[in-house]
Motif scaffolding. Structure first.
Motif, mmCIF file in Angstrom:
data_model
loop_
_atom_site.group_PDB
_atom_site.id
_atom_site.type_symbol
_atom_site.label_atom_id
_atom_site.label_comp_id
_atom_site.label_asym_id
_atom_site.label_seq_id
_atom_site.Cartn_x
_atom_site.Cartn_y
_atom_site.Cartn_z
ATOM 1 N N ARG A 50 104.723 29.410 15.741
ATOM 2 C CA ARG A 50 105.182 30.684 16.302
ATOM 3 C C ARG A 50 104.354 31.852 15.783
ATOM 4 N NH1 ARG A 50 110.357 28.330 15.395
ATOM 5 N NH2 ARG A 50 110.533 29.437 13.408
ATOM 6 N N ALA A 51 103.966 31.780 14.521
ATOM 7 C CA ALA A 51 103.243 32.894 13.906
ATOM 8 C C ALA A 51 101.787 32.974 14.349
ATOM 9 C CB ALA A 51 103.312 32.778 12.385
ATOM 10 N N THR A 52 101.189 31.838 14.689
ATOM 11 C CA THR A 52 99.746 31.816 14.957
ATOM 12 C C THR A 52 99.355 31.438 16.379
ATOM 13 O OG1 THR A 52 99.533 29.498 14.300
ATOM 14 C CG2 THR A 52 99.326 31.164 12.554
ATOM 15 N N GLY A 53 100.245 30.773 17.093
ATOM 16 C CA GLY A 53 99.878 30.273 18.411
ATOM 17 C C GLY A 53 99.203 28.913 18.358
ATOM 18 N N HIS A 54 98.863 28.449 17.162
ATOM 19 C CA HIS A 54 98.273 27.120 17.017
ATOM 20 C C HIS A 54 99.353 26.051 17.215
ATOM 21 C CE1 HIS A 54 94.688 29.029 15.704
ATOM 22 N NE2 HIS A 54 95.077 29.291 14.462
ATOM 23 N N LYS A 55 98.919 24.848 17.505
ATOM 24 C CA LYS A 55 99.838 23.719 17.648
ATOM 25 C C LYS A 55 99.496 22.684 16.580
ATOM 26 C CE LYS A 55 101.309 20.032 20.804
ATOM 27 N NZ LYS A 55 102.733 20.188 20.447
ATOM 28 N N ILE A 56 100.525 22.188 15.917
ATOM 29 C CA ILE A 56 100.328 21.164 14.889
ATOM 30 C C ILE A 56 100.689 19.798 15.456
ATOM 31 C CG2 ILE A 56 101.109 20.285 12.660
ATOM 32 C CD1 ILE A 56 101.596 23.116 11.769
ATOM 33 N N VAL A 57 99.771 18.862 15.327
ATOM 34 C CA VAL A 57 100.032 17.466 15.662
ATOM 35 C C VAL A 57 99.981 16.702 14.347
ATOM 36 C CG1 VAL A 57 99.248 15.427 16.910
ATOM 37 C CG2 VAL A 57 99.012 17.694 17.948
ATOM 38 N N ILE A 58 101.099 16.126 13.946
ATOM 39 C CA ILE A 58 101.185 15.547 12.609
ATOM 40 C C ILE A 58 101.678 14.109 12.661
ATOM 41 C CG2 ILE A 58 103.506 16.519 12.336
ATOM 42 C CD1 ILE A 58 102.894 16.864 9.346
ATOM 43 N N TRP A 59 101.067 13.265 11.867
ATOM 44 C CA TRP A 59 101.625 11.923 11.679
ATOM 45 C C TRP A 59 101.780 11.674 10.186
ATOM 46 C CZ3 TRP A 59 98.779 8.390 8.916
ATOM 47 C CH2 TRP A 59 97.385 8.465 8.958
ATOM 48 N N TYR A 60 102.865 10.957 9.869
ATOM 49 C CA TYR A 60 103.229 10.712 8.484
ATOM 50 C C TYR A 60 102.935 9.266 8.110
ATOM 51 C CZ TYR A 60 106.057 14.864 9.476
ATOM 52 O OH TYR A 60 106.478 16.106 9.873
ATOM 53 N N GLY A 61 102.617 9.061 6.855
ATOM 54 C CA GLY A 61 102.381 7.696 6.405
ATOM 55 C C GLY A 61 102.497 7.580 4.899
ATOM 56 N N VAL A 62 102.846 6.394 4.438
ATOM 57 C CA VAL A 62 102.842 6.135 2.999
ATOM 58 C C VAL A 62 101.399 5.905 2.568
ATOM 59 C CG1 VAL A 62 105.171 5.197 2.983
ATOM 60 C CG2 VAL A 62 103.239 3.663 3.382
ATOM 61 N N THR A 63 101.190 5.776 1.279
ATOM 62 C CA THR A 63 99.838 5.707 0.717
ATOM 63 C C THR A 63 98.962 4.659 1.399
ATOM 64 O OG1 THR A 63 100.716 6.421 -1.419
ATOM 65 C CG2 THR A 63 98.540 5.398 -1.417
ATOM 66 N N GLY A 64 99.491 3.450 1.548
ATOM 67 C CA GLY A 64 98.696 2.373 2.135
ATOM 68 C C GLY A 64 98.337 2.623 3.585
ATOM 69 N N THR A 65 99.292 3.152 4.353
ATOM 70 C CA THR A 65 99.042 3.430 5.769
ATOM 71 C C THR A 65 97.983 4.508 5.943
ATOM 72 O OG1 THR A 65 101.342 2.876 6.259
ATOM 73 C CG2 THR A 65 100.123 4.069 7.952
ATOM 74 N N VAL A 66 98.107 5.573 5.157
ATOM 75 C CA VAL A 66 97.124 6.659 5.223
ATOM 76 C C VAL A 66 95.731 6.134 4.891
ATOM 77 C CG1 VAL A 66 96.389 8.825 4.150
ATOM 78 C CG2 VAL A 66 98.794 8.478 4.736
ATOM 79 N N LYS A 67 95.652 5.319 3.863
ATOM 80 C CA LYS A 67 94.356 4.771 3.443
ATOM 81 C C LYS A 67 93.719 3.949 4.550
ATOM 82 C CE LYS A 67 92.201 2.095 -0.280
ATOM 83 N NZ LYS A 67 92.445 1.363 -1.558
ATOM 84 N N ARG A 68 94.523 3.109 5.201
ATOM 85 C CA ARG A 68 93.981 2.264 6.271
ATOM 86 C C ARG A 68 93.510 3.092 7.456
ATOM 87 N NH1 ARG A 68 98.195 -1.192 4.785
ATOM 88 N NH2 ARG A 68 99.556 -0.363 6.414
ATOM 89 N N ARG A 69 94.311 4.069 7.863
ATOM 90 C CA ARG A 69 93.967 4.835 9.063
ATOM 91 C C ARG A 69 92.757 5.736 8.836
ATOM 92 N NH1 ARG A 69 99.312 6.570 12.432
ATOM 93 N NH2 ARG A 69 97.649 7.467 13.716
ATOM 94 N N ILE A 70 92.701 6.365 7.669
ATOM 95 C CA ILE A 70 91.532 7.198 7.379
ATOM 96 C C ILE A 70 90.294 6.317 7.221
ATOM 97 C CG2 ILE A 70 90.473 8.706 5.649
ATOM 98 C CD1 ILE A 70 93.147 10.038 5.263
ATOM 99 N N GLY A 71 90.472 5.164 6.587
ATOM 100 C CA GLY A 71 89.357 4.235 6.430
ATOM 101 C C GLY A 71 88.831 3.721 7.755
ATOM 102 N N ALA A 72 89.724 3.662 8.754
ATOM 103 C CA ALA A 72 89.328 3.186 10.080
ATOM 104 C C ALA A 72 88.712 4.290 10.933
ATOM 105 C CB ALA A 72 90.539 2.597 10.799
ATOM 106 N N GLY A 73 88.606 5.493 10.351
ATOM 107 C CA GLY A 73 87.952 6.579 11.075
ATOM 108 C C GLY A 73 88.881 7.510 11.817
ATOM 109 N N GLU A 74 90.162 7.528 11.453
ATOM 110 C CA GLU A 74 91.123 8.433 12.094
ATOM 111 C C GLU A 74 90.637 9.880 11.992
ATOM 112 O OE1 GLU A 74 94.932 9.126 13.956
ATOM 113 O OE2 GLU A 74 94.294 7.193 13.147
ATOM 114 N N ALA A 75 90.624 10.576 13.120
ATOM 115 C CA ALA A 75 90.190 11.975 13.134
ATOM 116 C C ALA A 75 91.344 12.875 12.719
ATOM 117 C CB ALA A 75 89.704 12.356 14.524
#
Length: 256
Positions: A50-75
């Motif tokens: 609301r304050a900026t006009g930007h849109k946030i697209v967010i996904w949540y993950g535990v440590t292992g999930t984040v590591k795998r997705r970033i390691g796989a090249g998640e943008a």
């Protein structure tokens, strides 16, 4: 009349240009976040949008999930995770070091079914007794609490005994639902996670000698498509308005 018409037309033209400029500047910020701040994000994200006009697209993950997705090249544009993890990604060149900002910290806790008797976990000895007396326990083995809990079992000398009692689940929501449904007696997660689930009550935090605090730390991706919007989001997360939400959700701001 001509002057007024000219000014009116100029104002309309300016508003059109302004709207076009805002549309051009509005960005979609892709955020990767640990689950510990999820309850806070649910309030903070709409405020920022609301304050900026930007849109946030967010996904949540535990440590292992984040590591795998970033390691796989998640943008992504912004990563908000534990400080150790973020520092590792910085060393790998995935995060711009000069954007590193600590946001909030939260400790680990024990949860039980709402209305169920709560064991004493106020000391190391009491915590150990509660574990040994529990019929079953659950946690996410890939989450930061689950990883730490395995070390706690070893430290207390009860790793073998806890194998028969443990019902680990790869999905945090499933583990917490098991406690709410009475299928597991105790759950081990960040206190913010336990406080946000209906049907589960916080027994209390780990005793100080066994406690580990997770400092949610933000950093802009080296390959971010929207680096300026991501930096604006970091600034917002450390603002007084965000601090109010962070405290209300059971966390402490990283900076006093």
């Amino acid at each position: 009349m001509r002057t007024r018409s000219f000014l009116a037309a100029a104002n309309i033209g300016f508003m059109i240009l302004l709207a076009q400029g805002l549309a051009a500047e509005a960005a979609e910020v892709k955020v990767v976040a640990g689950s510990g701040m999820r309850a806070a994000w649910e309030e903070l994200a709409p405020q920022f949008e609301r304050a900026t006009g930007h849109k946030i697209v967010i996904w949540y993950g535990v440590t292992g999930t984040v590591k795998r997705r970033i390691g796989a090249g998640e943008a992504f544009d912004l990563l908000v995770t534990g400080s150790r993890g973020l520092d590792d990604y910085t060393k790998q060149g995935k995060i711009n070091a000069d954007t590193r900002t600590e946001i909030a910290r939260v400790g680990m806790g024990v949860g039980a079914r709402a209305g169920a008797p709560k064991p004493d976990i106020s000391s190391v000895d009491a915590f150990k007794r509660a574990l040994l007396n529990a019929k079953s326990v659950t946690y996410n083995p890939e989450g930061v609490t689950g990883i730490h809990l395995a070390r706690v079992f070893e430290r207390l000398g009860i790793a073998e005994q806890m194998k028969a009692k443990s019902k680990p689940q790869q999905v945090t929501k499933g583990a917490l639902q098991a406690v709410a449904d009475g299928e597991a007696e105790l759950a081990f997660f960040l206190t913010t996670t336990l406080l946000a689930v209906r049907g589960v009550e916080l027994v209390g935090p780990f005793p100080p000698e066994l406690q580990r605090y997770i400092v949610s730390t933000a950093g802009v991706a080296a390959a971010a498509e929207q680096p300026e919007a991501a930096k604006a989001l970091i600034k917002f997360l450390t603002s007084p308005a965000a601090t109010v939400v962070i405290k209300a959700k059971g966390m402490e701001p990283a900076a006093p």
